[in-house]
Design a protein around this motif. Structure first.
Motif, short mmCIF file in Angstrom:
data_model
loop_
_atom_site.label_atom_id
_atom_site.label_comp_id
_atom_site.label_asym_id
_atom_site.label_seq_id
_atom_site.Cartn_x
_atom_site.Cartn_y
_atom_site.Cartn_z
N ASP A 67 0.85 -1.19 0.00
CA ASP A 67 0.00 0.00 0.00
C ASP A 67 0.88 1.24 0.00
N LEU A 68 0.57 2.18 -0.89
CA LEU A 68 1.32 3.43 -0.96
C LEU A 68 0.54 4.58 -0.33
N ALA A 69 -0.77 4.64 -0.60
CA ALA A 69 -1.61 5.71 -0.06
C ALA A 69 -3.05 5.21 0.00
N GLN A 70 -3.84 5.85 0.84
CA GLN A 70 -5.26 5.48 0.89
C GLN A 70 -6.08 6.62 1.48
N TYR A 155 0.13 12.63 -6.93
CA TYR A 155 -1.33 12.66 -6.98
C TYR A 155 -1.91 12.62 -5.58
N ARG A 156 -2.82 13.55 -5.31
CA ARG A 156 -3.35 13.72 -3.96
C ARG A 156 -4.74 13.15 -3.76
N SER A 157 -5.44 12.82 -4.87
CA SER A 157 -6.79 12.31 -4.69
C SER A 157 -7.22 11.42 -5.86
N ALA A 158 -8.23 10.61 -5.57
CA ALA A 158 -8.92 9.81 -6.59
C ALA A 158 -10.30 10.43 -6.77
N VAL A 159 -10.72 10.61 -8.02
CA VAL A 159 -11.97 11.32 -8.30
C VAL A 159 -12.85 10.49 -9.21
N PRO A 176 -0.42 9.24 2.24
CA PRO A 176 0.61 8.19 2.22
C PRO A 176 0.49 7.25 3.41
N VAL A 177 0.72 5.96 3.15
CA VAL A 177 0.71 4.95 4.19
C VAL A 177 2.10 4.90 4.78
N LYS A 178 2.17 4.92 6.09
CA LYS A 178 3.47 4.90 6.75
C LYS A 178 3.83 3.51 7.20
#
Length: 178
Positions: A67-70, A155-159, A176-178
């Motif tokens: 996972d990279l971001a959510q 990229y900061r969002s999914a639309v 970002p997932v840490k």
């Protein structure tokens, strides 16, 4: 008679543009997260002098997706909920995964990665937005491949975006997932 013809044409155009039946339909999708084995060596199969152990390739550990971001979807023009995740697959590919998605169906609904925030998507897509394809369904779990070479950290969002009416159904900030 000409008035009737005009009414039929206007009604046909209205049905095409608005597709009102979609207010009463749902399309559910339930895809699992894609998996892939570790990348293979550029040289292809092992050379004869290194191939002392049979089944060596089969016993190589499988790399796990990362996972990279959510983030969670927020509602814009239509009630929207669920989670968006960017994931790096074991083979180096990247996907945007939607989980537990619930939104409305609509004409020409697409999924984008945006450099702006989810809140900013209410006003429109930014110039740097990347289209990932038509929304497969308005309910469920689904995966969208990210084009090769895309730097997801930008990229900061999914639309979820309706092309026909230029509105955001909903969007999710990708933290970002840490």
């Amino acid at each position: 008679m000409p008035l009737l013809l005009v009414l039929v044409v206007v009604a046909g155009i209205g049905l095409f543009l608005f597709q009102p039946w979609k207010a009463f339909t749902n399309t559910a999708v339930d895809e699992s997260l894609p998996t892939a084995s570790a990348p293979k060596m550029k040289d292809g199969p092992q050379k004869k002098e290194n191939a002392g152990t049979q089944g060596e390739e089969a016993s190589m550990p499988r790399m796990r997706p990362k996972d990279l971001a959510q983030g969670h979807f927020v509602t814009h023009e239509h009630d929207t909920s669920g989670t968006a995740r960017t994931v790096r697959l074991a083979d180096g590919g990247q996907v945007l995964r939607l989980e537990d998605l619930k939104t409305s169906e609509g004409p020409d609904v697409r999924l984008y990665l945006s450099t702006g925030t989810a809140d900013a998507a209410k006003a429109g897509l930014d110039d740097g937005a990347v289209e990932l394809g038509k929304l497969k369904g308005n309910l469920g779990n689904q995966n969208y491949p990210v084009p090769s070479g895309t730097d997801l950290s930008k990229y900061r969002s999914a639309v979820i975006w309706c092309e026909r009416f230029s509105v955001s159904f909903g969007a999710a900030d990708l933290d970002p997932v840490k």
